[in-house]
Design an enzyme around this catalytic site. Structure first.
Site, mmCIF file in Angstrom:
data_model
loop_
_atom_site.group_PDB
_atom_site.id
_atom_site.type_symbol
_atom_site.label_atom_id
_atom_site.label_comp_id
_atom_site.label_asym_id
_atom_site.label_seq_id
_atom_site.Cartn_x
_atom_site.Cartn_y
_atom_site.Cartn_z
ATOM 1 N N VAL A 1 0.844 -1.188 0.000
ATOM 2 C CA VAL A 1 0.000 0.000 0.000
ATOM 3 C C VAL A 1 0.883 1.243 0.000
ATOM 4 O O VAL A 1 1.771 1.393 0.839
ATOM 5 C CB VAL A 1 -0.925 0.012 1.227
ATOM 6 C CG1 VAL A 1 -1.846 1.229 1.188
ATOM 7 C CG2 VAL A 1 -1.750 -1.276 1.283
ATOM 8 N N THR B 1 2.488 -1.952 4.405
ATOM 9 C CA THR B 1 2.733 -0.553 4.075
ATOM 10 C C THR B 1 3.937 -0.450 3.161
ATOM 11 O O THR B 1 4.810 -1.326 3.137
ATOM 12 C CB THR B 1 3.034 0.282 5.333
ATOM 13 O OG1 THR B 1 4.347 -0.049 5.838
ATOM 14 C CG2 THR B 1 1.999 0.077 6.419
ATOM 15 N N ASP B 2 4.015 0.635 2.419
ATOM 16 C CA ASP B 2 5.280 1.015 1.809
ATOM 17 C C ASP B 2 6.197 1.478 2.947
ATOM 18 O O ASP B 2 5.784 1.546 4.113
ATOM 19 C CB ASP B 2 5.052 2.120 0.777
ATOM 20 C CG ASP B 2 6.176 2.211 -0.262
ATOM 21 O OD1 ASP B 2 7.242 1.621 -0.048
ATOM 22 O OD2 ASP B 2 5.966 2.886 -1.293
ATOM 23 N N ALA B 3 7.440 1.800 2.622
ATOM 24 C CA ALA B 3 8.425 2.151 3.645
ATOM 25 C C ALA B 3 7.898 3.260 4.557
ATOM 26 O O ALA B 3 7.431 4.299 4.096
ATOM 27 C CB ALA B 3 9.727 2.594 2.988
ATOM 28 N N SER B 4 7.983 3.030 5.852
ATOM 29 C CA SER B 4 7.342 3.926 6.816
ATOM 30 C C SER B 4 8.173 5.164 7.138
ATOM 31 O O SER B 4 7.734 6.019 7.900
ATOM 32 C CB SER B 4 7.037 3.167 8.117
ATOM 33 O OG SER B 4 8.234 2.755 8.755
#
Length: 580
Positions: A235, A282-285
């Site tokens: 996402v 998630t994509d990189a947070s």
């Protein structure tokens, strides 16, 4: 309730029993730990073991190194983790995303330029083979974005194009290749990048399509991949305001969040409307698209509460773990939501049979498997990809072919990003260009940019003057038969758009020479550089700065090989003069 017998897991009763029994045996700390995927930058084995023992993480990503070191690292990971780990690689272009000596086959843009799906399949095949060889089991690909906006450089080379059907065909081919090695694939970046020009590393992305437009484009792509049984979706930190407003009537603009934090997009749209049962991460947070949306203490648990099952990367491991734990204790993450996330995390592991391999000790830790990395077969696939994708965008003055037989003496420019991006070292591509031009029989003068001169001689008035004074035009014309301009611009998480940048103001690199001698412009990365050199009459999109691509591009310029690649009108950047 997660159905692990259904698509995309298809687990047996025995596998489901392992998932359920494992969850039931976990402490709360172990359950919370499974939600996290770490990024191993330090390569400190003592620290890694401490993380496994105390934070019980569910997955790993890592900084690239040569294959043997990655193999040893991943072996260490699995041997020191109580529950088998998801170990991910980011193979957008081939095995080079799994290890630094892996095979670069082709970018997605290059795949799209071939006009078929064979290259996308080959990229997936090599990614799966080489990733599996070094101990990975999860590939963060394919990219399902659509490049509607020619200004967008974050997905310029990573998107297969802007036609949904072509993107679907290439994504399917890539996944087929990856899965032949038993690796799980992951579509990204839901709800879709490429409409605007901004980079989610720096700002929250916004997909501004209407619900109907999204359904017919990005929605069509994702629905197809869901129906095909894709096991995971990444996402993006990208808002989809039209759907947020449709699913949450009355929502204020201030409350519109990136999809990673938007339950209406994940739970209502992706899970319920589109019927997705697989794992979401998630994509990189650390990307600003997420970090600027709300305080970190809320971002961490709210991503899981919104519908993500795994959280990609720590900021500070102790702090982020604490935020997630507090989010569970204060009810932000309900017990049901945590259980569903764990079912999908362990369900993905079981679908890869990681539990059986760990229990029996038959995870294939055999260094002989590394022989596939960079092997001759894979290099041939890369060569085929280069041949099919290198694209002649225009040659309106019909100067091609330009061979060493007809234009022996050439001046070659390599226009690169600032040296800081290369740790203040010269661009290695410049030497490859020189070697390949000489190999083809040209007598080559390699222009030294201002960056090159400063690295060699330091900052001085002399280096500046040499970089901005053209000199006698007639002497230049007598000295050189042709000019080649190789554009090797590349950026990451520093600016929203990466454009061609000359090494100094008023640089002699600026193409005054294109009206004096035959000049060929070659982009080795982005496909939209005509916006900055619209005066170019001969322009090639080569798609990669690899030796194979550079060699074949030179052969095609010389006329010993044909151009096969295709392009869409994005390359002309919405201008009339770029077509001249």
């Amino acid at each position: 309730m997660v159905d692990l017998k259904a698509k995309p897991f298809y687990l047996s009763d025995e596998d489901i029993r392992w998932v359920r029994d494992t969850i039931d045996s976990m402490t709360l700390e172990e359950k919370i730990g499974q939600l996290f995927i770490m990024l191993d930058r330090k390569k400190d084995r003592t620290e890694s073991k401490y993380i496994f023992d105390n934070y019980h993480i569910g997955g790993c990503r890592y900084q690239n190194e040569p294959a043997e070191r990655i193999w040893e690292q991943n072996k260490f990971y699995q041997e020191n983790s109580k529950i088998p780990l998801l170990i991910a690689c980011n193979c957008d272009n081939g095995g080079s995303g799994a290890c630094s000596d892996g095979t670069h086959v082709a970018t997605a843009a290059a795949c799209g330029a071939t006009g078929d799906t064979q290259t996308a399949y080959d990229v997936g095949l090599v990614s799966g083979r080489e990733g599996t060889a070094v101990g990975c089991n999860w590939d963060f690909g394919p990219v399902c974005d659509l490049l509607f906006n020619w200004r967008n450089t974050i997905v310029n080379t990573r998107a297969y194009g802007k036609d949904p059907d072509a993107v679907i065909a290439n994504c399917r081919a890539y996944v087929k290749g990856v899965q032949e090695s038993g690796m799980a694939a992951c579509c990204k970046h839901f709800p879709g990048d490429g409409v605007e020009e901004l980079d989610q590393h720096l700002v929250m992305g916004v997909n501004s399509l209407s619900c109907e437009e999204w359904d017919a484009t990005f929605g069509k792509v994702y629905q197809t991949m869901i129906d095909d049984g894709i096991r995971s979706i990444m996402v993006g930190h990208i808002a989809l305001p039209a759907y947020s407003r449709a699913l949450r009537p009355g929502i204020s603009d201030e409350d519109i969040r990136p999809a990673t934090l938007a339950p209406e997009l994940l739970t209502d749209l992706l899970r319920r409307k589109m019927g997705y049962n697989g794992l979401l991460l998630t994509d990189a947070s650390h990307m600003a698209g997420m970090t600027c949306a709300m305080p970190r203490s809320l971002q961490v648990p709210c991503a899981i509460a919104a519908g993500c099952d795994m959280f990609l990367f720590f900021n500070d491991i102790e702090e982020d773990f604490g935020y997630m734990m507090e989010g569970y204790r204060d009810g932000t993450i309900t017990p049901e939501r945590l259980d569903d996330a764990l079912m999908r995390i362990l369900g993905l592991k079981a679908s890869l049979q990681l539990h059986k391999k760990k229990k029996s000790g038959i995870i294939d830790w055999n260094k002989e498997s590394l022989s596939v990395v960079g092997c001759t077969e894979h290099q041939k696939l890369a060569a085929r990809a280069a041949d099919r994708s290198i694209t002649l965008v225009k040659d309106t003055k019909h100067v091609l072919p330009i061979s060493a037989a007809t234009h022996k003496r050439v001046c070659a420019f390599v226009i690169s990003s600032a040296p800081l991006s290369r740790k203040n070292k010269p661009d290695p591509v410049k030497e490859v260009v020189r070697e390949e031009l000489e190999r083809a029989g040209y007598q080559v003068h390699m222009h030294d940019s201002y960056y090159d001169l400063v690295l060699k001689e330091g900052i001085s008035l002399e280096t500046e003057l040499r970089s901005v004074i053209i000199g006698k035009v007639e002497e230049f014309k007598k000295k050189y038969d042709a000019v080649f301009v190789f554009i090797n611009m590349k950026g990451y998480a520093q600016e929203n758009n990466v454009r061609l940048s000359w090494s100094i103001g008023h640089s002699v690199e600026i193409p005054w020479y294109m009206q004096e001698v035959p000049t060929v412009f070659i982009s080795l990365n982005y496909t939209n550089h005509l916006i900055d050199v619209p005066m170019a009459k001969t322009f090639i999109n080569a798609h990669a700065p690899t030796r194979e691509v550079i060699r074949q591009t030179i052969e095609k310029i010389a006329g010993t090989s044909e151009f096969h690649g295709s392009y869409d009108d994005n390359v002309f950047c919405g201008r009339w003069d770029t077509r001249l």
